[in-house]
Write an enzyme that holds these catalytic residues in place. Structure first.
Site, PDB file in Angstrom:
ATOM      1  N   MET A  13       1.367  -1.095   0.111  1.00 32.57           N
ATOM      2  CA  MET A  13      -0.185  -0.197   0.231  1.00 32.57           C
ATOM      3  C   MET A  13       0.800   1.083  -0.073  1.00 32.57           C
ATOM      4  SD  MET A  13      -3.203   1.128   3.373  1.00 32.57           S
ATOM      5  CE  MET A  13      -3.306   2.282   3.729  1.00 32.57           C
ATOM      6  N   ILE A  16       1.926   7.163   0.780  1.00 33.70           N
ATOM      7  CA  ILE A  16       1.012   8.573   0.345  1.00 33.70           C
ATOM      8  C   ILE A  16       0.264   8.236  -0.100  1.00 33.70           C
ATOM      9  CG2 ILE A  16       1.143  10.758  -0.514  1.00 33.70           C
ATOM     10  CD1 ILE A  16       2.197  11.282   2.426  1.00 33.70           C
ATOM     11  N   THR A  20     -10.283  12.372  -0.434  1.00 32.12           N
ATOM     12  CA  THR A  20     -11.253  13.281  -1.592  1.00 32.12           C
ATOM     13  C   THR A  20     -12.816  13.162  -0.396  1.00 32.12           C
ATOM     14  OG1 THR A  20     -12.110  11.288  -2.016  1.00 32.12           O
ATOM     15  CG2 THR A  20      -9.938  11.560  -3.089  1.00 32.12           C
ATOM     16  N   TRP A  21     -11.839  13.382   0.815  1.00 31.19           N
ATOM     17  CA  TRP A  21     -13.141  13.970   1.531  1.00 31.19           C
ATOM     18  C   TRP A  21     -13.428  15.721   1.457  1.00 31.19           C
ATOM     19  CZ3 TRP A  21     -12.885  14.609   7.390  1.00 31.19           C
ATOM     20  CH2 TRP A  21     -14.401  15.704   7.820  1.00 31.19           C
ATOM     21  N   ASP A  44      -8.322   7.861  -1.898  1.00 34.16           N
ATOM     22  CA  ASP A  44      -8.560   6.973  -0.728  1.00 34.16           C
ATOM     23  C   ASP A  44     -10.338   7.856  -1.335  1.00 34.16           C
ATOM     24  OD1 ASP A  44      -9.275   6.008   2.239  1.00 34.16           O
ATOM     25  OD2 ASP A  44     -10.069   8.456   2.311  1.00 34.16           O
ATOM     26  N   TYR A  49     -18.938  10.261   0.309  1.00 33.45           N
ATOM     27  CA  TYR A  49     -18.196  10.911  -0.332  1.00 33.45           C
ATOM     28  C   TYR A  49     -19.263  11.614  -2.161  1.00 33.45           C
ATOM     29  CZ  TYR A  49     -14.277   9.724   2.601  1.00 33.45           C
ATOM     30  OH  TYR A  49     -13.536   9.526   4.201  1.00 33.45           O
ATOM     31  N   LYS A  78     -15.441   2.249   1.411  1.00 32.46           N
ATOM     32  CA  LYS A  78     -15.671   2.629   2.198  1.00 32.46           C
ATOM     33  C   LYS A  78     -17.395   2.063   2.610  1.00 32.46           C
ATOM     34  CE  LYS A  78     -12.146   5.855   4.197  1.00 32.46           C
ATOM     35  NZ  LYS A  78     -12.191   6.443   2.657  1.00 32.46           N
ATOM     36  N   HIS A 111     -16.767   2.512   7.132  1.00 31.92           N
ATOM     37  CA  HIS A 111     -16.724   3.110   7.376  1.00 31.92           C
ATOM     38  C   HIS A 111     -16.239   3.917   8.538  1.00 31.92           C
ATOM     39  CE1 HIS A 111     -16.318   7.736   4.839  1.00 31.92           C
ATOM     40  NE2 HIS A 111     -15.746   7.843   6.082  1.00 31.92           N
ATOM     41  N   ASN A 163     -12.021   4.465  12.335  1.00 33.35           N
ATOM     42  CA  ASN A 163     -12.693   5.101  13.239  1.00 33.35           C
ATOM     43  C   ASN A 163     -13.198   4.277  14.016  1.00 33.35           C
ATOM     44  OD1 ASN A 163     -13.405   7.921  12.299  1.00 33.35           O
ATOM     45  ND2 ASN A 163     -14.609   7.041  10.608  1.00 33.35           N
ATOM     46  N   ARG A 275       0.159  21.958  -3.783  1.00 35.86           N
ATOM     47  CA  ARG A 275      -0.240  21.855  -3.252  1.00 35.86           C
ATOM     48  C   ARG A 275      -0.136  20.118  -3.170  1.00 35.86           C
ATOM     49  NH1 ARG A 275      -3.016  25.608  -1.048  1.00 35.86           N
ATOM     50  NH2 ARG A 275      -4.601  25.174  -1.095  1.00 35.86           N
ATOM     51  N   GLN A 278       3.683  19.222  -3.886  1.00 34.56           N
ATOM     52  CA  GLN A 278       4.383  19.698  -2.495  1.00 34.56           C
ATOM     53  C   GLN A 278       3.914  18.044  -1.275  1.00 34.56           C
ATOM     54  OE1 GLN A 278       2.987  23.278  -1.250  1.00 34.56           O
ATOM     55  NE2 GLN A 278       4.578  24.237  -2.952  1.00 34.56           N
TER      56      GLN A 278
END
Length: 323
Positions: A13, A16, A20-21, A44, A49, A78, A111, A163, A275, A278
């Site tokens: 996996m 990084i 997408t939330w 993800d 979502y 999820k 989830h 969670n 971003r 980065q």
């Protein structure tokens, strides 16, 4: 390419991933396109979502054109709380696969440990007073057995949790034929989840950090439901700024590198092209032991939790509420 974390299934996996939330369908297509161009291969997603179709559209384009092979991708989605019962697992995974345009996902997660009653196609069904329409009869062991059946059927290469707290994970482990390969939880500089991470390492469960940069974007979500919450500004922490300046990196890169060096995965979300780039470039430097130690000391424990599901009215009444 991102460093790889070995799962208990033997698969790799990428450390990084692209979160997408809280991204709209319109901005997400361009963002996923950019993420793939930069080199992200771990994407993800989640049924709740409501953006799997946008992700699927980009994946179809890339796979169809030969720019990428399906086996080079690591796609996570999820099971939604409305599907958190044995009969819901295959139903909602099949829906997610159709939206994503895939035959299988690399990781399917429960989830949340609590459940909502199904009402039509509502993702977050609520009572007239605004409280969530909870289903208190949740049986996590039976749900997990249905998750295992998806691995048997080839619709999920691996399965995991999100969670969940330690006692809940322990219950799953005791009953599991296929143990969880991944736990996705809120984890960042101020909420380092030390006890939970150690527990997962002991049981060969890879931990993935969501909201690794402090989830400043959650402000709109909390405001929309009338919840007053002060969100941490991790980017302007003096220690983070000092390390970033000395190493010539962005504060976000320092925050992500701190997580990666702990042997964890992280799924930062951004729709800003620079971003996005980065956030992926955190593999060409290391934090020294003094930097790691000074950042470790900034942990504030559970008091720094951001996503406590307080925006879901009445959710604490569910017997499987994890916090």
């Amino acid at each position: 390419m991102a460093p790889l974390l070995k799962l208990n299934t033997g698969a790799n996996m990428p450390a990084i991933g692209f979160g997408t939330w809280q991204a709209t369908v319109e901005e997400l297509e361009a963002a996923v396109e950019m993420a793939l161009e930069v080199g992200y291969r771990h994407i993800d997603a989640a049924y709740v979502y409501n953006n799997e179709e946008a992700i699927g559209k980009v994946l179809k384009k890339w796979i169809g054109s030969g720019k990428i092979k399906r086996e080079d991708l690591f796609i996570v989605t999820k099971l939604p709380p409305v599907g958190n019962r044995p009969s819901g697992v295959e139903k909602y995974l099949s829906r997610s696969l159709e939206k994503l345009g895939l035959d299988y996902v690399d990781m399917y997660l429960i989830h949340v440990p609590f459940a909502f009653l199904e009402r039509g196609e509502e993702i977050h069904p609520a009572n007239e007073d605004g409280s969530m329409l909870i289903d208190p009869s949740t049986d996590l062991i039976e749900v997990w057995k249905a998750m295992e059946a998806q691995v048997d059927a080839g619709r999920a290469k691996a399965i995991g949790l999100s969670n969940f707290n330690i006692p809940q994970i322990e219950r799953i482990l005791k009953a599991a034929r296929i143990p969880p390969a991944n736990l996705q939880v809120e984890l960042h500089l101020y909420f380092q989840q030390r006890e939970l991470v150690e527990f997962c390492k002991k049981h060969d469960i890879v931990v993935c950090a969501y909201s690794p940069l402090g989830s400043r974007g959650s402000a709109k979500l909390f405001q929309a439901v009338g919840v007053s919450k002060e969100l941490p500004d991790l980017m302007n922490n003096p220690t983070v700024l000092e390390v970033a300046k000395r190493l010539g990196k962005t504060p976000a890169q320092i925050l992500l590198r701190h997580i990666i060096q702990r042997g964890l995965a992280a799924i930062p979300k951004s729709t800003n092209p620079e971003r996005i780039r980065q956030n992926f470039q955190v593999h060409d430097f290391e934090l020294n032991s003094e930097d790691m130690s000074s950042l470790d000391k900034l942990d504030q424990g559970p008091a720094a939790r951001i996503v406590d599901f307080e925006f879901m009215k009445g959710i604490k009444n569910h017997p499987e509420f994890p916090f």
